[in-house]
Design an enzyme around this catalytic site. Structure first.
Site, PDB file in Angstrom:
ATOM      1  CE  LYS A 177       0.385  -9.081  -4.415  1.00 42.76           C
ATOM      2  NZ  LYS A 177      -0.937  -8.557  -4.130  1.00 42.76           N
ATOM      3  CE  LYS A 183      -4.357   4.870 -12.407  1.00 45.46           C
ATOM      4  NZ  LYS A 183      -5.475   4.075 -11.930  1.00 45.46           N
ATOM      5  CE  LYS A 228      -2.583   2.794  -0.894  1.00 43.93           C
ATOM      6  NZ  LYS A 228      -3.469   1.750  -0.425  1.00 43.93           N
TER       7      LYS A 228
END
Ligand code: TRP
Length: 334
Positions: free
Chosen positions: A115, A197, A200
């Site tokens: 982050k 995969k 989002k």
């Protein structure tokens, strides 16, 4: 006497628009757990403040994720389904735990480093103590089982460290929480482009969302990567073809999967037909969920009632724990 059910707790990030990977990787497990355990499922709205979300978007995302969870089968009567910010005790426990969390270990956390790299202008203290808040969420209910994916393993290890420090310093109050899954392998839902995969944030065209309309579902499935088909009988499937079969196994009848598998092995497969079949079965699977979500989102009163009911259950459990915590720490003077 009835045996006390084990306590399960997990947090759901309000990032909106769940996809098929979330459904088969997480939600299906939650739904199964609600009958076997005492479950607390929470929308992690406080955690999302670490990235300073837009106020209006926050509300939309929180309501959507709630509606999506209910539409997928979470029953607000059986579980405590609530918002993190409604339980003030969480913040109090977070404060106590912060006294037991060290700067060095927090700075070493993988998610923090990631982050910090992504938002170099907003490396706030909340970001640094994210795993402390997550620990507070879990142990507020003295939960021992936490259904989460691999990416959360480190946070759970930190939670166990904080718990052990607390128990060692103040006496046994909390059980050690551990990650929980049914079976040993997590179901991976491959993306439609043959790479990785469903996700989002990455490649929306190769990810099927529970909110996709029928046309979007068909388009995405028909675009999935294939080739001219095998020429040697019984040859192994390339990964992108294996992935399409994997998706078929999730939503199509066994007999249909078998039929296409045989055709593949006989070199008679027509990928156009296979994808049409998969598209229709995906539509059949996703559209009722999507409609249910929209119905729930249209009923504000119901959503409000669910949130209040969930908060009430969570508060009750939180209050009991916090009495023990204050007592243990020595914050009771009379
Ligand atoms: N950090 C979790 C995630 O990113 C969300 C979360 C918040 C959580 N609090 C939790 C998960 C407590 C399990 C238990 O997905």
């Amino acid at each position: 006497m009835k045996k006390q059910k084990e306590i399960v707790m997990s947090g759901i990030r309000p990032t909106g628009f769940l996809h098929l990977g979330n459904y088969f990787g997480a939600l299906q497990n939650y739904v199964r757990m609600q009958d076997e355990y005492q479950c607390f499922f929470m929308v992690a709205d406080l955690h999302s403040l670490t990235t300073h979300p837009d106020t209006k978007e926050l509300k939309e995302n929180v309501l959507r994720v709630l509606a999506e969870n209910i539409a997928c089968g979470l029953n607000p009567e059986k579980v405590a389904l609530y918002c993190q910010s409604h339980i003030y005790e969480t913040s109090e426990l977070y404060l106590y735990l912060n006294m037991l969390a060290y700067k060095g270990e927090l700075e070493k956390t993988t998610t923090f480093k990631e982050k910090a790299r992504l938002q170099p202008d907003n490396i706030n203290a909340g970001l640094l103590t994210y795993p402390v808040l997550q620990t507070a969420d879990i142990i507020l209910h003295r939960a021992s089982l936490v259904p989460v994916g691999k990416d959360q393993e480190q946070h759970l290890e930190m939670a166990r460290n904080f718990v052990n420090r607390f128990n060692h310093r103040y006496g046994e109050v909390f059980p050690e929480p551990k990650a929980f899954n049914y079976g040993s392998e997590l179901i991976k839902v491959p993306s439609l482009d043959g790479a990785g995969k469903m996700s989002k944030s990455e490649n929306q065209y190769a990810t099927l969302y529970l909110a996709d309309d029928d046309e979007a579902i068909r388009k995405k499935v028909m675009k999935a990567k294939t080739d001219n088909g095998p020429v040697i009988p019984n040859s192994p499937k390339p990964e992108y073809i294996e992935n399409i079969f994997l998706l078929m196994r999730l939503v199509c009848d066994d007999s249909i999967v078998q039929k296409f598998d045989q055709e593949y092995n006989n070199c008679k497969i027509r990928y156009g037909d296979l994808k049409k079949q998969l598209a229709e079965d995906m539509v059949k699977f996703i559209s009722p969920i999507r409609e249910k979500v929209n119905e729930i989102l249209g009923n504000n009163k119901y959503l409000q009632q669910v949130m209040e009911q969930g908060a009430e259950k969570a508060r009750k459990s939180a209050k009991t724990t916090m009495e023990l915590v204050r007592q243990a720490i020595g914050l009771k003077y009379f």
